[in-house]
Design an enzyme around this catalytic site. Structure first.
Site, mmCIF file in Angstrom:
data_model
loop_
_atom_site.group_PDB
_atom_site.id
_atom_site.type_symbol
_atom_site.label_atom_id
_atom_site.label_comp_id
_atom_site.label_asym_id
_atom_site.label_seq_id
_atom_site.Cartn_x
_atom_site.Cartn_y
_atom_site.Cartn_z
ATOM 1 N N LYS A 288 0.838 -1.198 0.000
ATOM 2 C CA LYS A 288 0.000 0.000 0.000
ATOM 3 C C LYS A 288 0.873 1.249 0.000
ATOM 4 O O LYS A 288 1.947 1.262 0.598
ATOM 5 C CB LYS A 288 -0.896 -0.041 1.245
ATOM 6 C CG LYS A 288 -2.011 0.997 1.299
ATOM 7 C CD LYS A 288 -2.883 0.736 2.511
ATOM 8 C CE LYS A 288 -3.996 1.746 2.669
ATOM 9 N NZ LYS A 288 -4.852 1.446 3.843
ATOM 10 N N SER B 89 -9.766 1.271 3.069
ATOM 11 C CA SER B 89 -8.953 2.129 2.234
ATOM 12 C C SER B 89 -7.894 1.372 1.431
ATOM 13 O O SER B 89 -7.249 1.922 0.540
ATOM 14 C CB SER B 89 -8.231 3.157 3.116
ATOM 15 O OG SER B 89 -7.376 2.506 4.052
ATOM 16 N N SER C 260 -9.962 -1.704 7.105
ATOM 17 C CA SER C 260 -9.448 -1.389 5.767
ATOM 18 C C SER C 260 -8.649 -2.500 5.109
ATOM 19 O O SER C 260 -8.221 -2.356 3.958
ATOM 20 C CB SER C 260 -8.596 -0.119 5.826
ATOM 21 O OG SER C 260 -9.403 0.997 6.073
#
Length: 486
Positions: A75, A150, A174
């Site tokens: 990420k 997210s 997330s």
């Protein structure tokens, strides 16, 4: 090759059936060909250099790591020295990391090959990947639908077979919610079990790095690598690292499953049907069920949206156009630098949460909101503590609905409720795992979540292994993955 698991890939490399360069080039080609919006940057030069060095290590018969030659995507809020780290924000579009996050060091120590950085909601604030300042991300199972957030890019990239494994971060679900939406396993480890050093903070008492994968063996292997103690993280748990992959077992005889039936109201019927089938499968493996009550769980969403924005407003204060972040070219004074840089740099969702967090921490309101929220958070932890007297794991769906069409949820409160089943694990610091359990009639994935006591991450993986062993029909691949290959 793109359908092989991380365990299979590293085995083929070590057996000299595939070279690291061959593996890396194949996955880089797939990464460069994706049009989901899953990736923000591709680290081609870095990845190929690592692959070449691994081929030389193998040729010289040098020891190889647990993840040797396995492509990994991380990420874009996880630091990699010398590489851009945007956090999905235009504010950091030119920021290059000056050091490696601890999880990155552990990955490379075990010879993983980091090939790309994944798209995400801006500063990890969102549940659909729609707040990314660069581009939205599609769900590989159905274009135009959300991959969750997210960590939507991390999930979508694994579901689309751009890499066999990836890392995301989980502040209120997330990792688990995107895992459910994309048909993957997604683990939020015990808080403090994985170092947060080098991970751009959203809410420090809730954030945790977690893995995505197609099977539980890969989750266990990746978790064994990243769960090591870290002296640079003051919240790191300093106990010996667990070797989850070595202890993985499908024996769950006698397991007590706690089901909070009172929380299931309003959940999509197809998800509830899948949940019932999940429970029946575990019972066929020797588990038993018991009814439990988590009375304060219903407050988890409002409590989260007091505590998380409060911590975010503090953590994001450093992004001011001077210390970090792109400085506004229009500013003519110091006060304008602060104001204009933050106004231009932050997106709408981030601004809303900073303002909310600043409000609840302000004089006159801190006791009324923030302090009271901390007290309720303690109650949520005590509820779990009491529940675990009667059960070994708690089980309920990961989400109330399957993936939704991008842009279909415009009301912030409705979007915030997407995390109703996941937030409580972050509040209590518990390990939690989303397990793919099937599909809706429309072909959208469904995920079931299990939670256990702190430091009991291994039990969750064993439960998943038992379910996976019985439910071996779960082998579908998104049509999109085949399109990329073609």
């Amino acid at each position: 090759m793109f359908t092989l698991s991380a365990c299979e890939l590293t085995k083929k490399f070590k057996n000299k059936e595939l070279s690291a360069v061959e593996i890396t080039k194949r996955f880089l080609e797939r990464a460069k060909g994706e049009n989901l919006g899953a990736l923000l940057s591709i680290l081609e030069k870095r990845a190929l250099n690592k692959a070449k060095s691994l081929d030389e290590k193998l040729k010289a018969s040098e020891p190889l790591g647990l993840l040797a030659a396995v492509p990994v995507i991380v990420k874009d809020n996880i630091m990699i020295e010398g590489e851009v780290c945007t956090c999905g924000s235009k504010f950091l579009e030119d920021y290059h990391s000056s050091f490696d996050a601890s999880v990155v060091k552990e990955l490379e120590k075990e010879d993983a090959i980091i090939i790309a950085k994944a798209n995400m909601d801006e500063f990890a604030m969102g549940s659909s990947n729609e707040t990314s300042a660069y581009k939205p991300c599609d769900n590989p199972w159905k274009k135009g639908f959300s991959p969750g957030g997210s960590s939507g890019g991390s999930a979508a990239s694994v579901a689309a077979r751009l890499a066999p494994i990836s890392l995301g971060t989980d502040t209120g679900g997330s990792v688990r919610q995107p895992a459910a939406f994309c048909g993957l396993y997604g683990l939020k480890p015990t808080y403090g079990r994985v170092s947060r050093y080098g991970v751009v903070a959203f809410a420090s008492s809730l954030d945790q790095v977690g893995p995505f994968a197609h099977n539980i063996d890969d989750i266990a292997l990746l978790s064994s690598v990243i769960n090591r103690p870290c002296n640079k993280d003051s919240t790191s748990i300093h106990t010996p690292a667990e070797k989850y992959h070595e202890a993985l077992s499908d024996d769950i005889k006698g397991l007590r499953i706690g089901i909070p039936t009172h929380l299931l109201e309003g959940t999509d019927p197809e998800i509830l049907e899948s949940f019932d089938e999940f429970i029946q499968t575990l019972k066929s493996c020797g588990a038993t069920t018991t009814e439990i009550c988590l009375p304060n769980n219903k407050y988890s969403v409002p409590i989260y949206y007091i505590l998380a924005p409060a911590e975010a407003s503090t953590n994001l204060a450093r992004f001011d156009g001077i210390r970090y972040g792109k400085r506004s070219a229009k500013a003519k004074s110091l006060s304008e630098v602060y104001e204009m840089s933050r106004t231009d740099g932050f997106g709408k969702e981030v601004v809303q949460r900073i303002l909310l967090g600043t409000y609840v921490l302000s004089a006159g309101f801190q006791d009324a909101y923030y302090t009271k929220a901390q007290k309720v958070r303690r109650k949520i932890f005590e509820d779990y503590d009491n529940a675990f007297n009667d059960c070994d794991i708690v089980a309920f769906p990961t989400t109330t609905i399957p993936s939704f069409k991008r842009g279909s949820i415009t009301d912030p409160l409705t979007m915030y409720k997407q995390d109703i089943y996941t937030i409580s694990a972050n509040m209590a610091g518990l390990p939690a795992l989303s397990i793919p359990s099937g599909f809706t009639k429309e072909g959208l994935p469904i995920g079931i979540q299990i939670q256990s006591k702190q430091m009991d991450d291994q039990r969750l993986m064993n439960v998943a292994k038992a379910f996976e062993t019985k439910n071996d029909s779960y082998s579908k691949i998104p049509a999109y993955a085949e399109e990329v290959e073609a």
